[in-house]
Design an enzyme around this catalytic site. Structure first.
Site, short mmCIF file in Angstrom:
data_model
loop_
_atom_site.label_atom_id
_atom_site.label_comp_id
_atom_site.label_asym_id
_atom_site.label_seq_id
_atom_site.Cartn_x
_atom_site.Cartn_y
_atom_site.Cartn_z
N ARG A 1 0.87 -1.19 0.00
CA ARG A 1 0.00 0.00 0.00
C ARG A 1 0.89 1.22 0.00
NH1 ARG A 1 -5.07 2.33 3.36
NH2 ARG A 1 -6.01 0.75 2.06
N HIS B 1 -7.40 0.56 -6.43
CA HIS B 1 -7.67 -0.07 -5.13
C HIS B 1 -8.45 -1.37 -5.37
CE1 HIS B 1 -7.89 -0.57 -0.95
NE2 HIS B 1 -8.70 0.41 -0.60
N GLN C 1 -10.43 -3.48 -2.65
CA GLN C 1 -11.69 -2.85 -2.23
C GLN C 1 -12.82 -3.20 -3.20
OE1 GLN C 1 -12.35 -0.66 0.58
NE2 GLN C 1 -14.41 -1.17 -0.08
N ASP D 1 -16.96 8.42 -1.54
CA ASP D 1 -15.65 8.24 -0.89
C ASP D 1 -15.23 9.61 -0.35
OD1 ASP D 1 -13.18 7.27 -0.12
OD2 ASP D 1 -12.35 7.19 -2.14
N CYS E 1 -16.24 3.09 0.92
CA CYS E 1 -15.10 2.21 1.23
C CYS E 1 -14.56 2.45 2.64
CB CYS E 1 -14.01 2.36 0.19
SG CYS E 1 -13.49 4.05 -0.08
N ARG F 1 -13.92 -7.09 3.12
CA ARG F 1 -12.50 -6.90 2.81
C ARG F 1 -11.72 -8.14 3.26
NH1 ARG F 1 -10.35 -2.07 2.24
NH2 ARG F 1 -8.84 -3.29 1.06
#
Ligand code: CP
Length: 331
Positions: free
Chosen positions: A106, A133, A136, A229, A270, A315
């Protein structure tokens, strides 16, 4: 089709069948976890978790998934490794590839996770880059399927800044899975035209319809999923807030946006979200701009259409599927 030894770097790399396979295994491993059935078939394997940016969900999902699979995970935080500062990405990848069976990254540019994959020689997973991402998106697709029993033919409306990792990856994931996608934001916040063109070509094959809508009153009409988001991405300067708040305030997801969506529509995010004054940044925004919330009202976030915590749980199951399929041939 096998995902054994494959990298997981961005949604564009995946076929629809491969996405289906990740979702199938995620559902299977979720069921095992719920029933308390052991699934530690990756005993003896090791994964390096490189986090150059902060995380709650992604880090916890990788660590818990690794433990459930019987693996050992080593967490490398931004300060406790030499990555990119005293040692190049190429050299780091070559070292980690000699010690670990897989690597998660990440951080910043997509080229970093691509280089880790290229030089390490072990399966490498993208835990978020500036551009993408993908873990996700798998969790989001699993959540949509659990809720509606299908993905193809549904419509997802994304409110907010659609230029970066979440907007990009949702658009690609939707196009690949035959889900309609609407980006609802000012035109300057639409995704990159080259990526839109690629997604339109994919959509032509899968039957997905892509829309780019500047009118916040129209974006959620006919939507099954309303998604938003945070307005300022990780690592952006605090000065970005003022401009972003001014441009995106008309696109806040509130009760009216949800009312215009389909009756059974769900709200997704998310996370983390700025929906109240329960965070330091939330309180700072209240002091600076007089805001009680930002991208979503607390009424919607905490309302009965919100599935944000199902999404957060997924997740774990989807990241577990990504590691399991990369490190075990035949599940
Ligand atoms: N959604 C997400 O990636 O959460 P974290 O930043 O907490 O990992």
């Amino acid at each position: 089709m096998t995902l054994y030894k494959k990298n997981f770097l961005k949604m564009l790399d995946l076929t629809s069948q491969e996405i289906e396979e990740y979702l199938r295994v995620a559902a299977l491993l979720k069921e095992k976890k719920k029933k308390g059935e052991a699934h530690d078939f990756l005993r003896g394997k090791n994964v390096a978790l490189i986090f150059e940016k902060t995380s709650t969900r992604t880090r916890c999902a990788f660590e818990v998934a690794a433990a459930d699979l019987g693996m050992h995970a080593v967490y490398l935080d931004p300060k406790s490794s030499q990555i990119g500062k005293k040692e190049s990405i190429e050299d780091t990848a070559k070292v980690l590839g000699r010690m670990f069976d897989a690597i998660e990254y990440r951080g910043y540019g997509q080229e970093i996770v691509e280089a880790l994959a290229e030089y390490s020689g072990v399966p490498t997973f993208n835990g978020l880059t500036n551009e993408s991402h993908p873990t996700q998106i798998l969790a989001d697709l699993l959540t949509v399927r659990e809720h509606f029993g299908k993905i193809k033919g549904l419509t997802l409306a994304y409110y907010g800044d659609a230029r970066y990792n979440m907007g990009n990856s949702l658009m690609v994931g939707a196009a690949k899975m035959g889900m309609n996608f609407t980006a609802c934001c000012p035109a300057a916040y639409f995704p990159d035209p080259a990526l839109i063109q690629k997604c339109k070509e994919i959509a032509a094959q899968t039957g997905s319809v892509l829309r780019f809508e500047e009118d916040p009153a129209k974006g959620s009409v006919g939507a099954d999923v309303v998604y938003t988001d945070v307005w300022v991405s990780m690592g952006e300067a605090p000065e970005a807030w003022e401009e972003r708040i001014q441009d995106l305030s008309p696109y806040k997801v509130n009760g009216n946006v949800m009312k215009r969506a389909n009756e059974r529509a769900v709200f997704m995010h998310c996370l983390p979200a700025f929906h109240d004054l329960g965070t330091e940044i939330g309180r700072e925004m209240k002091a600076r701009f007089g805001l009680d919330d930002m991208e979503v009202t607390n009424e919607v976030f905490s309302g009965k259409q919100s599935v944000v915590f199902d999404e957060a749980e997924n997740r774990l199951h989807t990241i577990k599927a990504v590691m399991a399929l990369a490190l075990c041939d035949g599940i």
